[in-house]
Design a protein around this motif. Structure first.
Motif, short mmCIF file in Angstrom:
data_model
loop_
_atom_site.label_atom_id
_atom_site.label_comp_id
_atom_site.label_asym_id
_atom_site.label_seq_id
_atom_site.Cartn_x
_atom_site.Cartn_y
_atom_site.Cartn_z
N GLY A 133 -38.88 -10.86 49.03
CA GLY A 133 -38.04 -11.11 50.01
C GLY A 133 -37.45 -9.73 50.57
O GLY A 133 -38.07 -8.74 49.54
N ILE A 161 -36.84 -10.81 57.49
CA ILE A 161 -35.23 -10.40 58.68
C ILE A 161 -35.61 -9.46 59.15
O ILE A 161 -36.51 -9.01 59.74
N TRP A 168 -37.31 -4.37 50.01
CA TRP A 168 -38.36 -6.03 49.62
C TRP A 168 -39.34 -5.88 48.31
O TRP A 168 -39.78 -4.68 47.61
N ARG A 189 -35.31 -14.86 51.38
CA ARG A 189 -34.42 -13.38 52.10
C ARG A 189 -35.74 -13.26 53.14
O ARG A 189 -36.07 -12.04 52.92
N ASN A 190 -36.63 -13.66 53.93
CA ASN A 190 -37.77 -13.24 54.30
C ASN A 190 -37.92 -15.01 55.89
O ASN A 190 -37.45 -16.12 55.44
N ASN A 227 -42.00 -10.02 57.70
CA ASN A 227 -42.22 -11.55 57.48
C ASN A 227 -43.62 -11.60 57.47
O ASN A 227 -44.73 -11.59 57.87
N ASN A 264 -31.36 -11.95 57.67
CA ASN A 264 -32.35 -12.59 56.89
C ASN A 264 -32.56 -14.19 57.83
O ASN A 264 -31.41 -14.74 57.94
N SER A 299 -27.37 -13.98 51.66
CA SER A 299 -28.37 -13.11 51.25
C SER A 299 -27.35 -11.86 52.18
O SER A 299 -25.92 -12.14 53.14
N ASN A 337 -28.51 -17.81 57.34
CA ASN A 337 -28.27 -17.06 56.48
C ASN A 337 -28.39 -17.49 54.65
O ASN A 337 -27.63 -18.22 54.54
N SER A 386 -34.12 -7.61 51.28
CA SER A 386 -32.83 -7.76 50.49
C SER A 386 -31.74 -6.87 51.39
O SER A 386 -31.94 -5.37 51.74
#
Length: 158
Positions: free
Chosen positions: A117, A91, A137, A88-89, A111, A82, A64, A61, A119
């Motif tokens: 990211g 998810i 996003w 943060r990519n 993805n 994530n 996030s 992680n 989140s």
């Protein structure tokens, strides 16, 4: 450690034959984001009045937010997280079949390497059994705005 997610679990001292899909609210497990690049877990057996010492999990992680829900029909725990230590990519949806002790990554929701990211997930289960997931996003190549995505899953298909 910040932003925990909580879910009820069965009494760990009960035999498997005594375990139900809907546990009492006495036993609670939490997953918490931390600076370690892994989620940490803690457990309460007294309705959340006291907690075990947090333990590092094997769930990566990037510090996030996460959220989890217990599936009513099976007792499985679904975690939105994530799957990265730095970004943060992507998810993903993770599933636990053992009361949240271990998790397996079962589905990638988003993805896109061009996106900044995904989140702040939130997850609930509707009364008819579908799991609803929302998250923000940021994909500047698609939109200049931060957007919210809503995904609906049938947990029987995971």
């Amino acid at each position: 450690m910040v932003q925990p997610t909580l879910f009820f679990v069965n009494d760990p001292s009960a035999k498997d034959s005594e375990q139900g899909a809907q546990p009492s609210q006495q036993f609670i497990r939490t997953l918490i984001r931390s600076d370690s690049h892994y989620l940490v877990s803690s457990y309460s057996n007294d309705y959340g009045m006291s907690w075990s010492k947090p333990e590092l999990t094997n769930i990566p992680n990037p510090h996030s937010g996460v959220d989890a829900v217990r599936v009513a029909a099976t007792g499985d725990i679904l975690l939105i997280n994530n799957d990265s230590m730095e970004k943060r990519n992507p998810i993903n949806v993770w599933r636990s079949v053992d009361q949240g002790k271990t998790f397996k990554n079962v589905l990638t929701l988003d993805n896109d390497p061009k996106c900044e990211g995904f989140s702040y997930p939130a997850v609930i289960q509707s009364y008819i059994g579908y799991v609803h997931i929302t998250y923000t996003w940021v994909c500047r190549h698609l939109s200049s705005n931060v957007r919210i995505k809503h995904v609906v899953l049938d947990p029987k298909r995971l």
